[in-house]
Design a protein around this motif. Structure first.
Motif, PDB file in Angstrom:
ATOM      1  N   ALA A  98      46.152  63.694  31.186  1.00 60.95           N
ATOM      2  CA  ALA A  98      46.662  62.326  31.058  1.00 60.95           C
ATOM      3  C   ALA A  98      48.182  62.301  31.186  1.00 60.95           C
ATOM      4  CB  ALA A  98      46.216  61.721  29.730  1.00 60.95           C
ATOM      5  N   ASP A  99      48.858  63.217  30.512  1.00 61.95           N
ATOM      6  CA  ASP A  99      50.317  63.288  30.581  1.00 61.95           C
ATOM      7  C   ASP A  99      50.789  63.642  31.990  1.00 61.95           C
ATOM      8  OD1 ASP A  99      50.545  62.660  27.901  1.00 61.95           O
ATOM      9  OD2 ASP A  99      50.907  64.736  27.257  1.00 61.95           O
ATOM     10  N   HIS A 100      50.108  64.599  32.600  1.00 62.03           N
ATOM     11  CA  HIS A 100      50.524  65.102  33.915  1.00 62.03           C
ATOM     12  C   HIS A 100      50.445  64.035  35.000  1.00 62.03           C
ATOM     13  CE1 HIS A 100      51.378  68.376  36.707  1.00 62.03           C
ATOM     14  NE2 HIS A 100      50.499  67.825  37.513  1.00 62.03           N
ATOM     15  N   ILE A 101      49.424  63.195  34.954  1.00 58.76           N
ATOM     16  CA  ILE A 101      49.269  62.206  36.027  1.00 58.76           C
ATOM     17  C   ILE A 101      49.554  60.784  35.568  1.00 58.76           C
ATOM     18  CG2 ILE A 101      47.672  63.645  37.336  1.00 58.76           C
ATOM     19  CD1 ILE A 101      45.420  61.847  36.392  1.00 58.76           C
ATOM     20  N   ASN A 102      50.127  60.650  34.385  1.00 61.01           N
ATOM     21  CA  ASN A 102      50.553  59.339  33.881  1.00 61.01           C
ATOM     22  C   ASN A 102      49.409  58.337  33.741  1.00 61.01           C
ATOM     23  OD1 ASN A 102      53.139  59.246  33.010  1.00 61.01           O
ATOM     24  ND2 ASN A 102      54.012  58.488  34.930  1.00 61.01           N
TER      25      ASN A 102
END
Length: 189
Positions: free
Chosen positions: A76-80
């Protein structure tokens, strides 16, 4: 062009300046992206994947060789994406047989996600399409331009200095302090 860089016809963008070089690089990448867009969309359609699903798969593919995994939070953090949206996207990829999801060995609350063999094949195929597009482009250049382009790229990627530092928040060394090693080979006619 999607850029705010000066036009190539702008007299303030002198040849060799940062703005002129940025303008030419942007123009090159925009044109390459337009050519690649049709093939990318065909690849996504053939795999029956959404853009978010493909982004998750590329994040997993970039994270390791498929044997490594990422937590749902990391994805989730990596691909916003929100955690809920990432979870729904991973659910669809699990259903399609493209990723595995399992409990973390040390913390059962954490879900680990990794590519399946089929998922790795989709990523490899997509990357191959882009590599072949670049190969076709380079093959269509006159030999002196092929050599010059290769030498320019080698001077950037094969140098002892990481010219990509600073693009993700790291401190970038002063341009004047960065050593330049001329790896170019002159073409003789």
């Amino acid at each position: 062009m999607l850029s705010n860089t000066p036009s190539v016809d702008d007299p303030s963008a002198t040849s060799g300046s940062v703005d002129a070089t940025t303008g030419k690089l942007t123009e090159f990448l925009d044109r390459l992206a337009c050519v690649a867009k049709a093939q990318t969309m065909d690849s996504l359609a053939a795999a029956d994947l959404t853009f978010s699903q493909m982004r998750v798969m590329f994040a997993l593919g970039a994270h390791g060789d498929g044997a490594e995994s990422m937590s749902l939070n990391e994805i989730a953090d990596h691909i916003n994406l929100s955690l809920a949206a990432a979870g729904r996207t991973v659910d669809k990829l699990v259903g399609a047989g493209l990723v595995h999801r399992r409990e973390d060995a040390t913390d059962r609350r954490v879900k680990r996600v990794s590519l399946t063999a089929e998922g790795s094949d989709v990523i490899t195929s997509h990357v191959s399409i882009h590599r072949e597009l670049l190969r076709t482009f380079v093959a269509g250049l006159p030999e002196p331009l092929q050599v010059d382009l290769g030498a320019a790229m080698a001077a950037i990627v094969d140098n002892d200095v990481d010219y990509f530092a600073g693009l993700h928040g790291e401190e970038m060394p002063d341009a004047a302090a960065r050593p330049f090693q001329d790896n170019t080979q002159k073409v003789t006619s």
